[in-house]
Motif scaffolding. Sequence first.
Motif, PDB file in Angstrom:
ATOM      1  N   LYS A   1      58.799  56.390  77.005  1.00  0.00           N
ATOM      2  CA  LYS A   1      60.218  56.301  77.396  1.00  0.00           C
ATOM      3  C   LYS A   1      60.670  54.877  77.721  1.00  0.00           C
ATOM      4  O   LYS A   1      61.769  54.671  78.225  1.00  0.00           O
ATOM      5  CB  LYS A   1      60.518  57.221  78.593  1.00  0.00           C
ATOM      6  CG  LYS A   1      60.107  58.670  78.373  1.00  0.00           C
ATOM      7  CD  LYS A   1      60.249  59.488  79.632  1.00  0.00           C
ATOM      8  CE  LYS A   1      59.669  60.886  79.447  1.00  0.00           C
ATOM      9  NZ  LYS A   1      59.728  61.680  80.694  1.00  0.00           N
TER      10      LYS A   1
ATOM     11  N   HIS B   1      65.668  55.232  79.458  1.00  0.00           N
ATOM     12  CA  HIS B   1      65.634  56.431  78.622  1.00  0.00           C
ATOM     13  C   HIS B   1      64.764  57.495  79.285  1.00  0.00           C
ATOM     14  O   HIS B   1      63.790  57.187  79.982  1.00  0.00           O
ATOM     15  CB  HIS B   1      65.085  56.108  77.231  1.00  0.00           C
ATOM     16  CG  HIS B   1      66.096  55.480  76.322  1.00  0.00           C
ATOM     17  ND1 HIS B   1      67.268  56.118  75.950  1.00  0.00           N
ATOM     18  CD2 HIS B   1      66.109  54.275  75.673  1.00  0.00           C
ATOM     19  CE1 HIS B   1      67.952  55.339  75.137  1.00  0.00           C
ATOM     20  NE2 HIS B   1      67.277  54.217  74.956  1.00  0.00           N
ATOM     21  N   THR B   2      65.096  58.754  79.050  1.00  0.00           N
ATOM     22  CA  THR B   2      64.323  59.860  79.619  1.00  0.00           C
ATOM     23  C   THR B   2      63.586  60.641  78.537  1.00  0.00           C
ATOM     24  O   THR B   2      63.057  61.719  78.803  1.00  0.00           O
ATOM     25  CB  THR B   2      65.244  60.812  80.400  1.00  0.00           C
ATOM     26  OG1 THR B   2      66.271  61.301  79.519  1.00  0.00           O
ATOM     27  CG2 THR B   2      65.881  60.097  81.584  1.00  0.00           C
ATOM     28  N   GLY B   3      63.557  60.082  77.321  1.00  0.00           N
ATOM     29  CA  GLY B   3      62.828  60.701  76.221  1.00  0.00           C
ATOM     30  C   GLY B   3      62.247  59.619  75.325  1.00  0.00           C
ATOM     31  O   GLY B   3      62.419  58.416  75.565  1.00  0.00           O
TER      32      GLY B   3
ATOM     33  N   SER C   1      67.391  57.428  71.436  1.00  0.00           N
ATOM     34  CA  SER C   1      66.287  58.177  72.035  1.00  0.00           C
ATOM     35  C   SER C   1      66.433  59.674  71.832  1.00  0.00           C
ATOM     36  O   SER C   1      67.527  60.189  71.550  1.00  0.00           O
ATOM     37  CB  SER C   1      66.231  57.868  73.540  1.00  0.00           C
ATOM     38  OG  SER C   1      65.391  58.764  74.233  1.00  0.00           O
ATOM     39  N   TYR C   2      65.303  60.363  72.012  1.00  0.00           N
ATOM     40  CA  TYR C   2      65.316  61.823  72.002  1.00  0.00           C
ATOM     41  C   TYR C   2      66.051  62.388  73.207  1.00  0.00           C
ATOM     42  O   TYR C   2      66.246  63.606  73.293  1.00  0.00           O
ATOM     43  CB  TYR C   2      63.881  62.362  71.974  1.00  0.00           C
ATOM     44  CG  TYR C   2      63.257  62.400  70.590  1.00  0.00           C
ATOM     45  CD1 TYR C   2      63.851  61.765  69.504  1.00  0.00           C
ATOM     46  CD2 TYR C   2      62.057  63.069  70.368  1.00  0.00           C
ATOM     47  CE1 TYR C   2      63.281  61.788  68.249  1.00  0.00           C
ATOM     48  CE2 TYR C   2      61.467  63.117  69.111  1.00  0.00           C
ATOM     49  CZ  TYR C   2      62.087  62.468  68.054  1.00  0.00           C
ATOM     50  OH  TYR C   2      61.514  62.503  66.805  1.00  0.00           O
ATOM     51  N   ASP C   3      66.456  61.532  74.147  1.00  0.00           N
ATOM     52  CA  ASP C   3      67.261  62.010  75.277  1.00  0.00           C
ATOM     53  C   ASP C   3      68.737  62.133  74.893  1.00  0.00           C
ATOM     54  O   ASP C   3      69.592  62.346  75.744  1.00  0.00           O
ATOM     55  CB  ASP C   3      67.079  61.108  76.504  1.00  0.00           C
ATOM     56  CG  ASP C   3      67.602  59.679  76.282  1.00  0.00           C
ATOM     57  OD1 ASP C   3      68.319  59.434  75.293  1.00  0.00           O
ATOM     58  OD2 ASP C   3      67.268  58.796  77.106  1.00  0.00           O
TER      59      ASP C   3
END
Length: 361
Positions: free
Chosen positions: A310, A329-331, A347-349
């Motif tokens: 992350k 980022h959280t993902g 990001s995936y977040d």
Amino acid sequence: MLNGPHIDFLSRLPYEIATYILHFVDMHNLTKVALISRAWYQFSNDNEIWKSVFLHQKQWEIRIPQRLSISPLTIKDISASSDSSPQDLQHDVPQPHKPLNWRMLCYDRKQLEERWATVPQKKTKLLGHTDSVYCVQFDHSKIITGSRDQTIKFWDLQTLKCTQTLHGHSQSVLCLQYNEDIMVSGSSDNTIIVWDMKTYKPIRRLHGHTAGVLDVCFDSQYIVSCSKDTTIKVWDVQSGALVRTMLGHRGPVNAVQLHKGQVVSASGDGMVKLWNVTTGQCVRDFIGHERGLACVQFDGETIVSGSNDKTIRIWDAATGRCRSVLTGHTGLVRTLHFERNRIVSGSYDHTVKVWDMTTGQ
């Protein structure tokens, strides 16, 4: 001062000394100086003062061709293109005509910087692919996308309509890169296709990887590809011949970047590696990420990498030292691009973030 100076000391000085003093005033206060009087307005409009203001901003670069560097230069085309693309941070100056208007350049660039600090309200969707879009590249006139639906689509940037659909891969198109002459694409079908950008036809197909091709890049001499098979392959850009295979990663190599004979790779094994293309030798390892890497960019001096931990890390390419770690980022950080003092990451977040490389904010 806005209420009027007690002594108009600037007007009593020789013009050269008055304008020299104003070289020490920043852009914000220079605008205020122009409101004080007609004489001060004329001083503050001096082109050399605004040139000094522009050049003082390290991230505001302008590229002047050598053949024009001592001639008067036009600003018309520069100002017209100042908001054509967020990534276009440099301007080529066209034919000689009249001196550069540095004041206009400053205001244009300030406006661009302010736009980066705001969240754009307008979003446009390009509809046409029938499955996930895995890769994208664009310039001032077109967008090119690759998809899980096994196609590559060309989109007109003005009309936002699809103008070409290329079929050639038998599985997902995972990566692509193009220039004016060719486009190189990589796929889950383990192959690479080199396309002619004028005819939109395949020139050749490159076989060699034993798993999906996750990223590609090229220059005038080499095509570099990386794969889920943990290898990096170097191909001759003219003939398509395999030049060498670089081994060293212990996981899928998810991203590669080529710059002047050096390649940076990022892998699921959590490692960033710097390679010499000519010898195929690993020059340096960059250790610090705690999980696998998904993306990397390299400009010859700086490496920026994004990871499943992350974080984004900024590295010194020459020493291997990690300059800073960007958290927020959280993902998984899936994609990024940097230029000058700015990083843009996805990001995936479900967010896109814009970062200041100096402050880490």
